[in-house]
Design a protein around this motif. Structure first.
Motif, short mmCIF file in Angstrom:
data_model
loop_
_atom_site.label_atom_id
_atom_site.label_comp_id
_atom_site.label_asym_id
_atom_site.label_seq_id
_atom_site.Cartn_x
_atom_site.Cartn_y
_atom_site.Cartn_z
N GLN A 1 -3.17 -16.38 -6.14
CA GLN A 1 -3.46 -14.96 -5.96
C GLN A 1 -2.60 -14.36 -4.85
OE1 GLN A 1 -7.82 -15.69 -5.55
NE2 GLN A 1 -8.02 -13.85 -6.77
N LEU A 2 -1.81 -15.22 -4.17
CA LEU A 2 -1.16 -14.77 -2.94
C LEU A 2 0.31 -14.39 -3.09
CD1 LEU A 2 -2.02 -14.94 0.29
CD2 LEU A 2 -0.09 -16.53 0.26
N THR A 3 0.70 -13.28 -2.47
CA THR A 3 2.11 -12.93 -2.31
C THR A 3 2.36 -12.66 -0.83
OG1 THR A 3 1.89 -11.72 -4.39
CG2 THR A 3 3.93 -11.38 -3.17
N SER A 4 3.49 -13.15 -0.30
CA SER A 4 3.81 -12.87 1.10
C SER A 4 4.80 -11.73 1.18
CB SER A 4 4.46 -14.10 1.75
OG SER A 4 3.54 -15.14 1.77
N VAL A 5 4.62 -10.89 2.19
CA VAL A 5 5.53 -9.77 2.42
C VAL A 5 5.95 -9.79 3.89
CG1 VAL A 5 5.60 -7.23 2.59
CG2 VAL A 5 4.66 -8.31 0.54
N ASN A 6 7.24 -9.53 4.14
CA ASN A 6 7.75 -9.49 5.50
C ASN A 6 7.26 -8.21 6.19
OD1 ASN A 6 9.19 -9.44 7.86
ND2 ASN A 6 11.21 -9.17 6.87
N GLY A 7 6.38 -8.38 7.18
CA GLY A 7 5.81 -7.22 7.88
C GLY A 7 6.63 -6.83 9.09
N ASN A 8 7.74 -7.55 9.34
CA ASN A 8 8.58 -7.25 10.51
C ASN A 8 9.76 -6.38 10.10
OD1 ASN A 8 9.51 -7.29 13.10
ND2 ASN A 8 10.51 -9.30 12.90
N GLN A 9 9.44 -5.21 9.57
CA GLN A 9 10.44 -4.24 9.13
C GLN A 9 9.89 -2.87 9.50
OE1 GLN A 9 11.76 -4.84 4.91
NE2 GLN A 9 9.82 -5.91 4.68
N PRO A 10 10.72 -1.82 9.42
CA PRO A 10 10.17 -0.48 9.68
C PRO A 10 8.99 -0.21 8.74
CG PRO A 10 12.55 -0.40 9.43
CD PRO A 10 12.14 -1.79 9.11
N LEU A 11 8.06 0.61 9.26
CA LEU A 11 6.84 0.95 8.51
C LEU A 11 7.07 1.26 7.04
CD1 LEU A 11 4.70 3.41 10.63
CD2 LEU A 11 3.97 1.47 9.22
N TRP A 12 8.02 2.21 6.80
CA TRP A 12 8.26 2.67 5.43
C TRP A 12 8.77 1.53 4.55
CZ3 TRP A 12 13.09 1.94 3.50
CH2 TRP A 12 14.12 1.75 4.42
N ALA A 13 9.56 0.61 5.16
CA ALA A 13 10.13 -0.48 4.37
C ALA A 13 9.02 -1.46 3.96
CB ALA A 13 11.22 -1.19 5.16
N VAL A 14 8.04 -1.66 4.85
CA VAL A 14 6.91 -2.54 4.50
C VAL A 14 6.11 -1.89 3.37
CG1 VAL A 14 4.85 -3.72 5.34
CG2 VAL A 14 6.81 -3.44 6.86
N THR A 15 5.85 -0.58 3.50
CA THR A 15 5.09 0.12 2.45
C THR A 15 5.81 -0.02 1.11
OG1 THR A 15 4.47 1.75 4.13
CG2 THR A 15 3.93 2.30 1.86
N ALA A 16 7.14 0.18 1.13
CA ALA A 16 7.92 0.09 -0.12
C ALA A 16 7.83 -1.32 -0.70
CB ALA A 16 9.36 0.48 0.14
N ALA A 17 7.93 -2.34 0.18
CA ALA A 17 7.86 -3.73 -0.30
C ALA A 17 6.50 -4.00 -0.92
CB ALA A 17 8.13 -4.68 0.86
N LYS B 1 -1.70 -4.30 9.07
CA LYS B 1 -2.61 -4.23 7.91
C LYS B 1 -3.25 -2.87 7.78
CE LYS B 1 -5.72 -7.26 9.17
NZ LYS B 1 -5.28 -7.73 10.50
N GLY B 2 -3.80 -2.38 8.91
CA GLY B 2 -4.55 -1.12 8.87
C GLY B 2 -3.67 0.04 8.46
N THR B 3 -2.49 0.12 9.08
CA THR B 3 -1.57 1.22 8.79
C THR B 3 -1.14 1.18 7.33
OG1 THR B 3 -0.75 0.91 11.03
CG2 THR B 3 0.61 2.24 9.57
N GLN B 4 -0.79 0.01 6.85
CA GLN B 4 -0.32 -0.11 5.47
C GLN B 4 -1.46 0.14 4.49
OE1 GLN B 4 2.76 -0.22 4.64
NE2 GLN B 4 3.55 -0.56 6.70
#
Ligand code: AMP
Length: 188
Positions: free
Chosen positions: A165-181, A14-17
């Protein structure tokens, strides 16, 4: 205008993203964990009250965190939007935030839940504990924080899902891929 709540267990990134997104959108990243850690370090009255809870991996009492959020969201830099990281952490804090925003006519809020399996969370927190020397990234406290998350924070997922209000995102990917998602699903 982006008002975003990043939900997710400790170690989910969370913090990094939140930092990356806030920098790219030029809006404040508001982390209650960071604010509390700074207060502990500076030995302010808030820090002295929060320290033992934080070191044990317990939630700091709602009263303290709510006061701190009320003050923080009163700052003029929040007029352009914000990203919340680590707040709300239980249902009482979520209704407090709802009321606060309603009073200010700021009802459009998006909530993202970052999903990461437990074994990955534990590994990431161990790494962070070694790197940053965080007192709450040790074995027992890590386990306890995950329990506190499951019991007190995870119910927020259905709370926000029911309000659509909620969307789920897969956080188990490389950093950049999570940011892109995240950038793809958030309406900035
Ligand atoms: P974090 O950096 O978000 O993992 O938070 C670290 C610690 O700060 C938590 O384990 C709690 O002790 C405290 N904390 C952060 N945010 C909150 C909150 N919204 N309510 C209560 N305690 C919090």
């Amino acid at each position: 205008m982006t008002r975003l709540i990043l939900l997710g267990p400790p170690g989910s990134g969370k913090g990094t993203q939140a930092k990356a997104l806030a920098a790219s959108w030029h809006i404040p990243h508001i982390s209650t964990g960071d604010i509390l850690r700074q207060a502990v370090q500076d030995r302010t009255p808030l820090g002295l009250q929060a320290q033992s809870y934080q070191e044990r991996g317990e939630l700091v009492p709602d009263r303290l965190v709510m006061d701190l959020m009320r003050e923080r969201l009163d700052q003029p830099d929040t007029n352009s939007g914000w990203i919340l990281d680590g707040f709300p952490r239980n249902l009482a804090q979520a209704s407090f935030l709802d009321e606060l925003l309603q009073k200010r006519d700021q009802n459009s809020v998006e909530v993202i839940s970052l999903e990461v399996p437990d074994e990955v969370l534990i590994e990431r927190m161990h790494e962070r504990g070694k790197k940053e020397g965080r007192k709450d990234d040790t074995d027992d406290v890590i386990r306890h924080r995950l329990e506190v998350y499951r019991e007190q924070t995870a119910p927020l997922i259905s709370y926000y899902r029911e309000r659509q209000q909620l969307t789920s995102v897969n956080g188990n990917q490389p950093l950049w891929a999570v940011t892109a998602a995240l950038q793809e699903v958030i309406h900035s």
